[in-house]
Design a protein around this motif. Structure first.
Motif, PDB file in Angstrom:
ATOM      1  N   VAL A 289       0.790  -1.166  -0.068  1.00  0.00           N
ATOM      2  CA  VAL A 289       0.046   0.018   0.238  1.00  0.00           C
ATOM      3  C   VAL A 289       0.801   1.370   0.126  1.00  0.00           C
ATOM      4  N   GLY A 290       2.088   1.046  -0.381  1.00  0.00           N
ATOM      5  CA  GLY A 290       2.876   2.311  -0.589  1.00  0.00           C
ATOM      6  C   GLY A 290       3.926   2.910   0.655  1.00  0.00           C
ATOM      7  N   TYR A 291       4.196   1.959   1.542  1.00  0.00           N
ATOM      8  CA  TYR A 291       4.607   2.371   2.800  1.00  0.00           C
ATOM      9  C   TYR A 291       6.082   1.314   2.766  1.00  0.00           C
ATOM     10  N   GLU A 292       7.091   1.826   2.108  1.00  0.00           N
ATOM     11  CA  GLU A 292       8.246   1.030   1.923  1.00  0.00           C
ATOM     12  C   GLU A 292       9.511   0.950   2.900  1.00  0.00           C
ATOM     13  N   THR A 293       9.172   2.071   3.965  1.00  0.00           N
ATOM     14  CA  THR A 293      10.072   2.360   5.041  1.00  0.00           C
ATOM     15  C   THR A 293       9.520   2.133   6.236  1.00  0.00           C
ATOM     16  N   CYS A 294      10.194   0.964   6.842  1.00  0.00           N
ATOM     17  CA  CYS A 294       9.829   0.538   8.413  1.00  0.00           C
ATOM     18  C   CYS A 294      10.934   1.050   9.117  1.00  0.00           C
ATOM     19  N   ALA A 295      10.480   1.819  10.204  1.00  0.00           N
ATOM     20  CA  ALA A 295      11.702   2.596  11.215  1.00  0.00           C
ATOM     21  C   ALA A 295      11.382   2.234  12.449  1.00  0.00           C
ATOM     22  N   TYR A 296      12.376   1.977  13.543  1.00  0.00           N
ATOM     23  CA  TYR A 296      12.091   2.056  14.951  1.00  0.00           C
ATOM     24  C   TYR A 296      12.695   3.394  15.273  1.00  0.00           C
TER      25      TYR A 296
ATOM     26  N   THR B 118      16.159  12.172  18.879  1.00  0.00           N
ATOM     27  CA  THR B 118      15.493  10.972  18.519  1.00  0.00           C
ATOM     28  C   THR B 118      16.491  10.035  17.871  1.00  0.00           C
ATOM     29  N   GLU B 119      16.554   8.755  17.950  1.00  0.00           N
ATOM     30  CA  GLU B 119      17.576   7.901  17.469  1.00  0.00           C
ATOM     31  C   GLU B 119      16.824   6.977  16.546  1.00  0.00           C
ATOM     32  N   THR B 120      17.147   6.692  15.034  1.00  0.00           N
ATOM     33  CA  THR B 120      16.288   6.057  14.257  1.00  0.00           C
ATOM     34  C   THR B 120      17.027   4.820  13.514  1.00  0.00           C
ATOM     35  N   LEU B 121      16.267   3.644  13.412  1.00  0.00           N
ATOM     36  CA  LEU B 121      17.038   2.466  12.847  1.00  0.00           C
ATOM     37  C   LEU B 121      15.908   2.118  11.771  1.00  0.00           C
ATOM     38  N   ILE B 122      16.422   1.999  10.645  1.00  0.00           N
ATOM     39  CA  ILE B 122      15.482   1.634   9.360  1.00  0.00           C
ATOM     40  C   ILE B 122      15.815   0.039   9.490  1.00  0.00           C
ATOM     41  N   SER B 123      14.484  -0.679   9.122  1.00  0.00           N
ATOM     42  CA  SER B 123      14.626  -2.174   9.004  1.00  0.00           C
ATOM     43  C   SER B 123      14.555  -2.254   7.510  1.00  0.00           C
ATOM     44  N   PHE B 124      15.584  -3.148   6.981  1.00  0.00           N
ATOM     45  CA  PHE B 124      15.584  -3.377   5.605  1.00  0.00           C
ATOM     46  C   PHE B 124      14.763  -4.737   5.224  1.00  0.00           C
ATOM     47  N   HIS B 125      14.532  -5.517   6.379  1.00  0.00           N
ATOM     48  CA  HIS B 125      13.568  -6.636   6.101  1.00  0.00           C
ATOM     49  C   HIS B 125      13.251  -7.222   7.458  1.00  0.00           C
ATOM     50  N   GLN B 126      11.990  -7.684   7.452  1.00  0.00           N
ATOM     51  CA  GLN B 126      11.528  -8.483   8.302  1.00  0.00           C
ATOM     52  C   GLN B 126      11.612  -9.871   8.557  1.00  0.00           C
ATOM     53  N   ALA B 127      12.897 -10.317   9.092  1.00  0.00           N
ATOM     54  CA  ALA B 127      13.072 -11.794   8.793  1.00  0.00           C
ATOM     55  C   ALA B 127      12.436 -12.773   9.488  1.00  0.00           C
ATOM     56  N   ILE B 128      11.747 -12.366  10.581  1.00  0.00           N
ATOM     57  CA  ILE B 128      10.811 -13.393  11.545  1.00  0.00           C
ATOM     58  C   ILE B 128       9.656 -12.429  11.781  1.00  0.00           C
ATOM     59  N   ARG B 129       8.435 -13.124  11.886  1.00  0.00           N
ATOM     60  CA  ARG B 129       7.121 -12.468  12.473  1.00  0.00           C
ATOM     61  C   ARG B 129       6.360 -13.805  13.039  1.00  0.00           C
ATOM     62  N   ARG B 130       6.058 -13.947  13.935  1.00  0.00           N
ATOM     63  CA  ARG B 130       5.256 -15.069  14.400  1.00  0.00           C
ATOM     64  C   ARG B 130       4.520 -14.953  15.874  1.00  0.00           C
ATOM     65  N   GLN B 131       3.606 -15.594  15.969  1.00  0.00           N
ATOM     66  CA  GLN B 131       3.024 -15.537  17.353  1.00  0.00           C
ATOM     67  C   GLN B 131       3.898 -16.080  18.475  1.00  0.00           C
ATOM     68  N   MET B 132       3.579 -16.022  19.633  1.00  0.00           N
ATOM     69  CA  MET B 132       4.136 -16.547  20.984  1.00  0.00           C
ATOM     70  C   MET B 132       3.803 -18.057  20.897  1.00  0.00           C
ATOM     71  N   PRO B 133       4.975 -18.791  21.079  1.00  0.00           N
ATOM     72  CA  PRO B 133       4.476 -20.218  21.030  1.00  0.00           C
ATOM     73  C   PRO B 133       3.699 -20.718  22.458  1.00  0.00           C
ATOM     74  N   ILE B 134       2.567 -21.604  22.036  1.00  0.00           N
ATOM     75  CA  ILE B 134       1.720 -22.001  23.115  1.00  0.00           C
ATOM     76  C   ILE B 134       2.296 -23.588  23.497  1.00  0.00           C
ATOM     77  N   ASN B 135       2.577 -23.176  25.017  1.00  0.00           N
ATOM     78  CA  ASN B 135       3.194 -24.339  25.713  1.00  0.00           C
ATOM     79  C   ASN B 135       2.373 -24.369  27.098  1.00  0.00           C
ATOM     80  N   LEU B 136       1.894 -25.600  27.371  1.00  0.00           N
ATOM     81  CA  LEU B 136       1.264 -25.856  28.636  1.00  0.00           C
ATOM     82  C   LEU B 136       2.016 -25.577  29.727  1.00  0.00           C
ATOM     83  N   ASP B 137       3.317 -25.764  29.635  1.00  0.00           N
ATOM     84  CA  ASP B 137       4.318 -25.701  30.416  1.00  0.00           C
ATOM     85  C   ASP B 137       4.650 -24.440  31.174  1.00  0.00           C
TER      86      ASP B 137
END
Length: 159
Positions: A64-71, A135-154
């Motif tokens: 949708v046109g947002y090519e820069t992700c920054a923290y 401010t201090e800015t970090l630009i993300s080149f690529h999101q390598a991992i995106r996932r939900q928290m693991p579900i463990n009964l422990d």
């Protein structure tokens, strides 16, 4: 923060819907070997307990046109201005996350911008006027991992 006791069925349901929030309840019921009504009741219970926070479609920012992700780490001039700054950040649509953190930043935000020039405009025109010392800015080149928290009964056991 309270932990909730989950049984094996809850865990199985959570794992399935975390992988695909649009999975039909009847398919979950078939895999779990219970009725569709039982799945519906369990999901309602998990939602009421606050374990599930709804289902959502994920929009791909680049599509949708947002090519820069920054923290951006924010340093506040006045530490008492957290609430005022937070309220202002909520009004900036490009800010998609805000965290109060430990460490050197007072706040840490995630921004999507159309490009680096747009990001610069957000920082200078929308963030700096909020009473930031810097401010201090970090630009993300690529999101390598995106996932939900693991579900463990422990995780539910009191350690």
């Amino acid at each position: 923060m309270g932990h909730h006791q989950l049984d094996a069925l809850d865990e199985q349901i959570l794992k399935m819907i975390a992988d695909n929030a649009r999975i039909p309840f009847l398919e979950v019921a078939r895999v779990c070997n219970v009725s569709g009504a039982a799945i519906h009741q369990r999901i309602q219970k998990l939602t009421n307990l606050g374990l599930l926070k709804g289902a959502e479609y994920i929009i791909d920012p680049e599509k949708v046109g947002y090519e820069t992700c920054a923290y951006v780490g924010l340093y506040l001039k006045d530490p008492e201005s957290f609430e005022k700054v937070l309220a202002a950040l909520e009004e900036i649509p490009e800010v998609v996350e805000c965290h109060f953190t430990t460490g050197k930043y007072d706040m840490f935000i995630k921004i999507y911008a159309k490009n680096n020039q747009h990001l610069l405009g957000i920082i200078h025109d929308k963030l700096q006027p909020l009473g930031l010392s810097r401010t201090e800015t970090l630009i993300s080149f690529h999101q390598a991992i995106r996932r939900q928290m693991p579900i463990n009964l422990d995780l539910d056991a009191d350690d």
